[in-house]
Scaffold this motif. Structure first.
Motif, PDB file in Angstrom:
ATOM      1  N   THR A 180     140.347 -22.898   1.420  1.00  0.00           N
ATOM      2  CA  THR A 180     139.136 -22.688   0.631  1.00  0.00           C
ATOM      3  C   THR A 180     139.482 -22.219  -0.774  1.00  0.00           C
ATOM      4  OG1 THR A 180     137.913 -22.122   2.643  1.00  0.00           O
ATOM      5  CG2 THR A 180     136.928 -21.478   0.545  1.00  0.00           C
ATOM      6  N   LEU A 181     140.426 -21.305  -0.894  1.00  0.00           N
ATOM      7  CA  LEU A 181     140.860 -20.854  -2.214  1.00  0.00           C
ATOM      8  C   LEU A 181     141.495 -21.999  -2.998  1.00  0.00           C
ATOM      9  CD1 LEU A 181     142.286 -17.405  -1.116  1.00  0.00           C
ATOM     10  CD2 LEU A 181     140.412 -17.732  -2.741  1.00  0.00           C
ATOM     11  N   ASP A 182     142.276 -22.837  -2.318  1.00  0.00           N
ATOM     12  CA  ASP A 182     142.875 -23.998  -2.995  1.00  0.00           C
ATOM     13  C   ASP A 182     141.797 -24.948  -3.515  1.00  0.00           C
ATOM     14  OD1 ASP A 182     145.405 -23.057  -2.478  1.00  0.00           O
ATOM     15  OD2 ASP A 182     145.761 -24.365  -0.753  1.00  0.00           O
ATOM     16  N   GLU A 183     140.721 -25.103  -2.743  1.00  0.00           N
ATOM     17  CA  GLU A 183     139.640 -26.013  -3.151  1.00  0.00           C
ATOM     18  C   GLU A 183     138.823 -25.447  -4.306  1.00  0.00           C
ATOM     19  OE1 GLU A 183     139.061 -28.187   1.191  1.00  0.00           O
ATOM     20  OE2 GLU A 183     138.127 -26.256   0.771  1.00  0.00           O
ATOM     21  N   LEU A 184     138.948 -24.161  -4.558  1.00  0.00           N
ATOM     22  CA  LEU A 184     138.304 -23.560  -5.727  1.00  0.00           C
ATOM     23  C   LEU A 184     139.171 -23.676  -6.970  1.00  0.00           C
ATOM     24  CD1 LEU A 184     136.759 -20.314  -4.167  1.00  0.00           C
ATOM     25  CD2 LEU A 184     135.495 -22.233  -5.153  1.00  0.00           C
ATOM     26  N   GLU A 185     140.452 -23.954  -6.779  1.00  0.00           N
ATOM     27  CA  GLU A 185     141.399 -23.998  -7.896  1.00  0.00           C
ATOM     28  C   GLU A 185     140.968 -24.953  -9.012  1.00  0.00           C
ATOM     29  OE1 GLU A 185     144.314 -22.416  -9.851  1.00  0.00           O
ATOM     30  OE2 GLU A 185     144.521 -22.068  -7.692  1.00  0.00           O
ATOM     31  N   PRO A 186     140.469 -26.168  -8.699  1.00  0.00           N
ATOM     32  CA  PRO A 186     140.063 -27.076  -9.784  1.00  0.00           C
ATOM     33  C   PRO A 186     138.897 -26.572 -10.620  1.00  0.00           C
ATOM     34  CG  PRO A 186     140.366 -28.273  -7.720  1.00  0.00           C
ATOM     35  CD  PRO A 186     140.368 -26.821  -7.378  1.00  0.00           C
ATOM     36  N   PHE A 187     138.248 -25.515 -10.171  1.00  0.00           N
ATOM     37  CA  PHE A 187     137.085 -24.985 -10.893  1.00  0.00           C
ATOM     38  C   PHE A 187     137.394 -23.643 -11.568  1.00  0.00           C
ATOM     39  CE2 PHE A 187     135.678 -27.599  -7.359  1.00  0.00           C
ATOM     40  CZ  PHE A 187     134.803 -28.471  -7.982  1.00  0.00           C
ATOM     41  N   ALA A 188     138.681 -23.267 -11.586  1.00  0.00           N
ATOM     42  CA  ALA A 188     139.081 -21.989 -12.166  1.00  0.00           C
ATOM     43  C   ALA A 188     139.949 -22.218 -13.398  1.00  0.00           C
ATOM     44  CB  ALA A 188     139.845 -21.151 -11.140  1.00  0.00           C
ATOM     45  N   GLN A 192     139.526 -20.143 -22.493  1.00  0.00           N
ATOM     46  CA  GLN A 192     139.809 -21.150 -23.511  1.00  0.00           C
ATOM     47  C   GLN A 192     140.295 -22.472 -22.939  1.00  0.00           C
ATOM     48  OE1 GLN A 192     141.423 -18.404 -22.919  1.00  0.00           O
ATOM     49  NE2 GLN A 192     143.664 -18.690 -22.971  1.00  0.00           N
ATOM     50  N   ASP A 193     140.439 -22.547 -21.610  1.00  0.00           N
ATOM     51  CA  ASP A 193     140.997 -23.744 -20.986  1.00  0.00           C
ATOM     52  C   ASP A 193     139.931 -24.530 -20.220  1.00  0.00           C
ATOM     53  OD1 ASP A 193     143.507 -23.045 -21.925  1.00  0.00           O
ATOM     54  OD2 ASP A 193     143.939 -21.815 -20.154  1.00  0.00           O
ATOM     55  N   THR A 194     140.263 -25.781 -19.938  1.00  0.00           N
ATOM     56  CA  THR A 194     139.407 -26.644 -19.116  1.00  0.00           C
ATOM     57  C   THR A 194     140.117 -26.909 -17.796  1.00  0.00           C
ATOM     58  OG1 THR A 194     138.479 -27.723 -21.063  1.00  0.00           O
ATOM     59  CG2 THR A 194     138.230 -28.852 -18.948  1.00  0.00           C
ATOM     60  N   SER A 203     137.021 -17.516 -13.445  1.00  0.00           N
ATOM     61  CA  SER A 203     138.244 -17.318 -14.207  1.00  0.00           C
ATOM     62  C   SER A 203     139.464 -17.418 -13.297  1.00  0.00           C
ATOM     63  CB  SER A 203     138.225 -15.944 -14.884  1.00  0.00           C
ATOM     64  OG  SER A 203     138.311 -14.912 -13.909  1.00  0.00           O
ATOM     65  N   SER A 204     140.585 -17.758 -13.885  1.00  0.00           N
ATOM     66  CA  SER A 204     141.840 -17.786 -13.144  1.00  0.00           C
ATOM     67  C   SER A 204     142.194 -16.397 -12.635  1.00  0.00           C
ATOM     68  CB  SER A 204     142.960 -18.321 -14.033  1.00  0.00           C
ATOM     69  OG  SER A 204     142.714 -19.664 -14.408  1.00  0.00           O
ATOM     70  N   ALA A 205     141.844 -15.378 -13.407  1.00  0.00           N
ATOM     71  CA  ALA A 205     142.140 -14.006 -12.998  1.00  0.00           C
ATOM     72  C   ALA A 205     141.374 -13.627 -11.733  1.00  0.00           C
ATOM     73  CB  ALA A 205     141.800 -13.045 -14.126  1.00  0.00           C
ATOM     74  N   LEU A 206     140.103 -14.036 -11.657  1.00  0.00           N
ATOM     75  CA  LEU A 206     139.320 -13.726 -10.459  1.00  0.00           C
ATOM     76  C   LEU A 206     139.890 -14.443  -9.247  1.00  0.00           C
ATOM     77  CD1 LEU A 206     136.941 -12.507  -8.974  1.00  0.00           C
ATOM     78  CD2 LEU A 206     135.523 -14.406  -9.776  1.00  0.00           C
ATOM     79  N   ALA A 346     127.578 -20.537  -7.503  1.00  0.00           N
ATOM     80  CA  ALA A 346     128.995 -20.458  -7.150  1.00  0.00           C
ATOM     81  C   ALA A 346     129.616 -19.177  -7.686  1.00  0.00           C
ATOM     82  CB  ALA A 346     129.742 -21.682  -7.687  1.00  0.00           C
ATOM     83  N   ARG A 347     129.271 -18.817  -8.898  1.00  0.00           N
ATOM     84  CA  ARG A 347     129.809 -17.580  -9.482  1.00  0.00           C
ATOM     85  C   ARG A 347     129.333 -16.356  -8.712  1.00  0.00           C
ATOM     86  NH1 ARG A 347     128.770 -19.615 -15.664  1.00  0.00           N
ATOM     87  NH2 ARG A 347     130.771 -20.708 -15.907  1.00  0.00           N
TER      88      ARG A 347
END
Length: 447
Positions: A180-188, A192-194, A203-206, A346-347
């Motif tokens: 599930t965390l891996d499937e969220l990766e494309p949305f993190a 300043q990044d896409t 965020s990547s940090a979250l 989602a957030r």
């Protein structure tokens, strides 16, 4: 994650308007209806015709589910019927073919060439949907008690043993959370990044924080997860138990729309099933109902051991819902209200997942008079069942005045001399410390 070829999806979408024709349901219903309304999810279309609902699966392959062929859609329609009859027996009626008749029209339950399949259901009254009752403030502990009893009895009768138990093993729980965390990766991504999906949700940090805390929790509870299998606590459950899937009529409770497409997401610890609904209560700001549901379930079932795992499983359920909303957002048109709403949802789920790994906290609001400090505090406090301490109210109470008293004065005079300000904030600090200590003790007692 893949999707079927464009022709299959386009053909299905072309058929949607035809399915909204009232005449298409006359044969299945044995009568005519004036209109047919449609609702859409990321994996289904639902057509509302009079007192019936006809659910059609989309030809999608999302990796964790595969409805890409007509044969698979028929199979999972029949699985949906079989599994949902456990908790909603008289709601799920039958599986019907959608046929193309000799004149070219589509008919539900016809005798022509089969184009697709639909699950026919009784239409439940919107007025008694649990999410609506919560919004209206008409839910009480009596209803939560009914829910706890329903779930205890459902889990008691549900299948367990080989074919089920493995889905509650530590290895399976770990795989589900990591996937599930891996499937969220494309949305993190960082601000300043896409991200890979082109859609930044968190965020990547979250996401990194969630990964770290989930791994710690899995290591901490590995032995408990193993014991739960040995104790027979793994059951073929519901898998999607949230307020929008529960109809709470005065004379009966109906939980519907369980996971049919894979036992991996339906079978598991009873704590995982319960955690879905408890998490949903948390998100909606009803943490009191969440705690009461869990405690009553534990007491009625004699399963106090589930309390230890609620934080882990609530995290999992919140992350699953975040993933689902990300998929909805990606499917929606860019700039649409549907996409914006899905991203927001989602957030919220991702942030909620993080809260299960944070200690009790203190939020300070400060600003000039009339800038909205109290308004903001009142708006955010219900979701956390937070105690709101207001300096203006406490200042008046310390001076022996009712809170409603208007006491405007120049700074440093009236109620605002330096010694009174210092005393007010010292009292507020003492109260905040006491409240935080109480919450800490409560958490220790619960977990």
């Amino acid at each position: 994650m893949t999707t079927p070829g464009a022709p299959a999806r386009h053909r299905q979408r072309e058929l949607v308007p035809a399915r909204q024709r009232p005449e298409a349901y006359t044969r299945a219903l044995g009568r005519t209806v004036a209109r047919v309304d449609m609702r859409e999810t990321h994996i289904s279309w639902l057509f509302f015709a009079g007192d019936r609902v006809f659910k059609v699966k989309k030809p999608v392959d999302l990796g964790f589910l595969d409805f890409s062929t007509r044969e698979r859609r028929e199979h999972f329609c029949r699985e949906e019927l079989r599994l949902n009859r456990r908790l909603a027996g008289d709601v799920y009626i039958e599986v019907l073919p959608i046929t193309r008749e000799p004149d070219g029209t589509l008919v539900v339950g016809g005798a022509g060439e089969v184009e697709d399949w639909a699950v026919e259901m009784v239409r439940l009254p919107d007025a008694f949907m649990l999410d609506r009752l919560l919004d209206e403030g008409t839910v009480d502990n009596q209803l939560i008690e009914r829910l706890a009893r329903l779930l205890v009895e459902f889990h008691r009768k549900a299948d367990t043993g080989p074919g089920v138990d493995e889905h509650g093993a530590p290895e399976a729980v770990t795989a589900n959370l990591r996937d599930t965390l891996d499937e969220l990766e494309p949305f993190a991504a960082d601000a300043q990044d896409t991200p890979d999906s082109g859609l930044r949700v968190i965020s990547s940090a979250l996401l990194a924080f969630l990964r770290l805390r989930v791994e710690r929790a899995l290591a901490t509870h590995a032995d408990t997860l193993r014991r739960r299998v040995e104790q027979g606590r793994i059951r073929d459950g519901h898998g999607d138990l949230h307020a929008a899937n529960i109809c709470a009529q005065p004379d009966r409770l109906v939980a519907y729309d369980c996971i049919e497409f894979t036992p991996r997401f339906r079978c598991g610890d009873v704590a995982a099933d319960l955690a879905f609904l408890a998490m949903d209560f948390d998100l909606r700001g009803f943490r009191g109902f969440s705690r009461y549901l869990v405690r009553r379930y534990a007491a009625l079932s004699g399963d106090d051991g589930l309390l230890e795992l609620m934080g882990l499983y609530k995290t999992y359920r919140a992350l699953v819902r975040a993933k689902v909303e990300c998929l909805r957002a990606r499917e929606a048109s860019s700039g649409s209200e549907q996409r914006d709403a899905a991203v927001t949802h989602a957030r919220h789920y991702a942030f909620l997942a993080a809260t299960y790994h944070l200690p009790a906290g203190l939020v300070l609001t400060c600003g000039l008079p009339g800038s909205g400090k109290s308004t903001l505090a009142q708006q955010i406090s219900p979701a956390f069942e937070a105690l709101v301490l207001r300096s203006d109210v406490r200042r008046k109470q310390l001076a022996g005045l009712p809170p409603s008293t208007r006491a405007r004065a120049e700074f440093g005079t009236g109620l605002y001399p330096p010694e009174a300000i210092d005393h007010t904030y010292q009292v507020l600090l003492d109260e905040a410390i006491t409240a935080l200590e109480d919450v800490y003790v409560l958490e220790i007692e619960e977990h």
